[in-house]
Design an enzyme around this catalytic site. Structure first.
Site, mmCIF file in Angstrom:
data_model
loop_
_atom_site.group_PDB
_atom_site.id
_atom_site.type_symbol
_atom_site.label_atom_id
_atom_site.label_comp_id
_atom_site.label_asym_id
_atom_site.label_seq_id
_atom_site.Cartn_x
_atom_site.Cartn_y
_atom_site.Cartn_z
ATOM 1 N N GLY A 72 0.826 -1.202 0.000
ATOM 2 C CA GLY A 72 0.000 0.000 0.000
ATOM 3 C C GLY A 72 0.856 1.246 0.000
ATOM 4 N N GLY A 76 0.672 5.544 1.263
ATOM 5 C CA GLY A 76 -0.039 6.595 1.981
ATOM 6 C C GLY A 76 0.733 7.886 1.953
ATOM 7 N N GLY A 77 0.228 8.888 2.698
ATOM 8 C CA GLY A 77 0.887 10.182 2.714
ATOM 9 C C GLY A 77 2.272 10.133 3.320
ATOM 10 N N PHE A 78 2.546 9.112 4.153
ATOM 11 C CA PHE A 78 3.848 8.977 4.807
ATOM 12 C C PHE A 78 4.863 8.274 3.925
ATOM 13 C CE2 PHE A 78 1.235 5.362 5.555
ATOM 14 C CZ PHE A 78 2.063 4.322 5.229
ATOM 15 N N GLY A 79 4.429 7.460 2.963
ATOM 16 C CA GLY A 79 5.346 6.653 2.169
ATOM 17 C C GLY A 79 4.703 5.343 1.765
ATOM 18 N N MET A 80 5.484 4.257 1.828
ATOM 19 C CA MET A 80 5.034 2.958 1.316
ATOM 20 C C MET A 80 4.981 1.904 2.424
ATOM 21 S SD MET A 80 4.942 3.870 -1.885
ATOM 22 C CE MET A 80 5.743 4.952 -3.081
ATOM 23 N N VAL A 81 4.181 0.846 2.161
ATOM 24 C CA VAL A 81 4.172 -0.343 3.013
ATOM 25 C C VAL A 81 4.495 -1.549 2.144
ATOM 26 C CG1 VAL A 81 2.802 -1.817 4.527
ATOM 27 C CG2 VAL A 81 2.451 0.640 4.569
ATOM 28 N N ASP A 101 -8.312 7.877 14.892
ATOM 29 C CA ASP A 101 -8.477 7.545 13.471
ATOM 30 C C ASP A 101 -8.952 6.100 13.306
ATOM 31 O OD1 ASP A 101 -8.540 8.145 10.791
ATOM 32 O OD2 ASP A 101 -6.428 7.716 10.434
ATOM 33 N N LYS A 136 6.690 -0.466 7.068
ATOM 34 C CA LYS A 136 6.154 0.879 6.839
ATOM 35 C C LYS A 136 7.325 1.847 6.740
ATOM 36 C CE LYS A 136 3.040 4.230 9.102
ATOM 37 N NZ LYS A 136 2.120 4.429 10.242
#
Length: 680
Positions: A361, A363-368, A479, A382
């Site tokens: 996946g 997200g705004g932080f980077g990749m998983v 969240d 993460k």
């Protein structure tokens, strides 16, 4: 003196309520100076009765032939078992006290408990009975699934009243110390204690605490904390008493009711009056005056030095935010992290050097990424993007929080890597990925039968109770949503993504922020509109999740083309019309129990009430799910669900219910979350 009913018929079901029921003010079975045995007959009314020559009676006899022996042979003096098939299956549990002299005494007590149960509760399918040295339960209901330590209790109240506050304080001190010992005893979960006084008005006190040995330390501690918490209400001034349950119990007396030396011995309890200052002599007065003059000179100097140091510190911090943003903030945090450090080379090998084919996946932080450690353990990696500063604060928060949290319904942190300016968190891999990927897929959602869905709802509730009430930190997640619920191979849920979580200290119950972050549809209205968040904000999100799981519908959808009704209000409309069962996910074709479905919907609507005070705590939610005797509170219309708030305008109905203030933060619907994860 009034004696308790030895057997409880279905119409008196409230007499034998769960021990956490004090939250909901339900009555408990109690006795004054009642000698053992202490039975509770039919604590769950639907259990019914059996006939004398029935298969169920024969299965009880078979169980009574094996369970006493199995308990006596167990190192922990504890055994469980079941005999027969549905509908005549009998589940059993036996636990002997941790100080029973020998195996024969344990076996004899459990055997006597079977005989005593049949005498005290003839023909009842569900019976709990407590003796001095052992306890027994058998039932046609699989009560082992009540693994959230909610149990039926029997309260023993000794009649003589001491009437001194010092005695009550000493009892509380001793019981808590004894409970701590039981929690730390990983083999038996058992403790005894003794405490005396330095005067003749108050007698010496003896105490005992025990949990079922199979329970974890966290569960044992929570269980004992709650029943010992009954002391101020039920046991004030009494010379003895106890609360006995299936998963934990305590007892105290003013005589030694257990053999041998106590495992906990507290020093004599001394009730000291406030100390008064001794008279000051002339020589001492001169010394004090001299010291006062010296302090008058030194204190301003020290204050100036401290002020300079504080200003320098903040300037230094301002110059190097990037270096410190992701580091643990205290020495304790650093110790937590040191034990979890993984080297970058290992993670590169595990993920094929972060190959795109391993990506789970973004997200705004980077990749998983998915990876495999050298020992074969599958992991989710993460990785914060090196070129982006977004999410550094969230990563630090998540790192420190998750390293300190341990619960079966929270995702487990495997390790962390901070080499070469990398900022990486490594979690256990969840084969079934995230709840939203299955629940809202028209094909995959068939995997989630009602049993799995109810297990997921219960697991999320237990995880939230741990965060809010039972962990060493009081945490608000902020969240909670379907994509942040990960599922293991057995569909056990685990709450993930603590990047927005906040820690509350001491007696703090709520806070206010000007930076609103989270996900539309799951946000409590007081948080979305005024920045006010508390544990009740998470309860609101949980309520939305429950309704999504039952209906299989996203909260963000529109289900009425004329009025643009969201999921919460759609459910409410059907609830008031009496046809809410029609909203069940159509993929649930195996006829789930309607009463259980209705209870879930009721609890879900209760959690999304407009006022935070009208929403239950998560411990109360767990009681509602596990108990068959709790009357659920009445409902009012739920809060309006937030779907979109934009600069151009807001929903008229929503604006009327919660008008914007000058400090309200206006949000765009295209930025759903600070860290919007695809499934691990």
């Amino acid at each position: 003196m009034a004696k308790p009913h030895r057997c409880f018929s279905p119409h008196l079901a409230g007499v034998a309520a769960t021990f956490l029921i004090s939250v909901l003010h339900a009555p408990l079975a109690a006795a004054d100076d009642e000698p053992p045995p202490w039975p509770i007959c039919g604590p769950y009314p639907p259990s019914g009765n059996y006939t004398q020559n029935s298969t169920y009676r024969a299965n009880i006899d078979l169980l009574s032939a094996t369970l006493p022996r199995n308990a006596s042979l167990s190192p922990a003096l504890y055994a469980t078992g079941d005999v027969g098939d549905v509908p005549d299956i009998v589940y059993g549990q036996a636990l002997c006290r941790g100080d029973v002299a020998n195996a024969s005494a344990c076996e004899a007590c459990v055997a006597a408990a079977f005989r005593g149960a049949r005498r005290a509760c003839p023909l009842y399918k569900d019976v709990i009975i407590f003796y001095d040295l052992c306890q027994l339960r058998f039932s046609n209901r699989n009560f082992f699934l009540d693994d959230d330590y909610l149990v039926t209790t029997y309260t023993l109240l000794r009649s003589r009243v001491v009437g001194t506050p010092a005695f009550d304080a000493a009892v509380g001190l001793l019981l808590n110390a004894t409970a701590d010992h039981a929690v730390e005893d990983s083999s038996r979960r058992f403790g005894t204690g003794e405490e005396g006084f330095d005067d003749r008005r108050n007698p010496k006190i003896y105490a005992l605490a025990q949990c079922a040995p199979e329970k974890t330390a966290d569960v044992c501690r929570s269980c004992l904390n709650v029943i010992i918490g009954q002391l101020p209400n039920s046991f004030r001034g009494r010379t003895g008493g106890g609360m006995f349950g299936v998963w934990c119990n305590f007892r105290y007396e003013v005589y030694p009711f257990f053999p041998g030396r106590p495992l906990v011995q507290l020093p004599r309890f001394v009730e000291r009056p406030p100390a008064s200052a001794p008279p000051v002599t002339g020589g001492e007065e001169k010394k004090r005056n001299s010291a006062g003059k010296v302090l008058a000179i030194l204190m301003p100097t020290i204050a100036v030095i401290l002020a300079i140091a504080v200003v320098y510190f903040f300037c230094w911090r301002k110059r190097r935010p990037e270096e410190d943003a992701y580091l643990p903030s205290t020495s304790d945090d650093i110790q937590h992290i040191d034990s979890l450090l993984l080297d970058l080379a290992t993670l590169r090998i595990a993920t094929d050097d972060f190959d795109n084919s391993k990506m789970l996946g973004k997200g705004g932080f980077g990749m998983v990424y998915k990876g495999v450690l050298p020992d074969g353990e599958e992991i989710a990696v993460k990785r914060l993007g090196q070129t982006s500063r977004q999410g550094i604060g969230e990563l630090k928060s998540e790192l420190v929080l998750v390293a300190k949290l341990h619960h079966k319904n929270l995702v487990r942190l495997v390790g962390v890597c901070l080499e070469e300016q990398e900022k990486i968190l490594v979690y256990e891999y969840m084969p079934n990925r995230s709840l939203d990927m299955i629940l809202f897929d028209s094909e995959k959602n068939k995997e989630l039968d009602w049993g799995k869905r109810f297990k997921i709802i219960n697991g999320i509730a237990r995880g939230l109770q741990y965060l809010h009430e039972d962990s060493q930190l009081k945490i608000v997640h902020r969240d909670l949503k379907a994509s942040n619920i990960l599922l293991d191979v057995d569909y056990n849920p685990k709450i993930s993504d603590f990047g927005l979580a906040k820690i509350f200290g001491g007696d703090q119950s709520e806070d206010v922020t000007r930076r609103i972050a989270g996900t539309y549809g799951y946000m409590a209205p007081e948080y979305a509109m005024r920045g006010q968040y508390s544990s009740k904000s998470d309860v609101f999100s949980f309520g939305v999740l429950v309704l999504e799981i039952v209906t299989g519908r996203r909260n963000s959808g529109s289900y009425n083309t004329e009025q643009d009704v969201d999921l919460l209000n759609l459910v409410w409309e059907h609830w008031t019309r009496g046809n809410v069962v029609e909203l069940m996910d159509p993929s649930l074709s195996n006829h789930p129990p309607v009463d259980q479905v209705l209870k879930c919907i009721h609890v879900g609507l209760l959690c999304v009430q407009r006022k935070p005070a009208s929403r239950p705590t998560m411990s109360s939610v767990n009681i509602m799910f596990s108990s068959h005797t709790v009357r659920l509170p009445s409902l009012s219309r739920p809060a309006f669900c937030i779907q979109e708030v934009s600069v151009s305008g807001t929903s008229t109905a929503y604006s009327e219910a919660y008008p914007l203030t000058e400090n309200s933060t206006v949000m765009s619907s295209n930025q759903v979350s600070i860290t919007e994860l695809s499934p691990r």
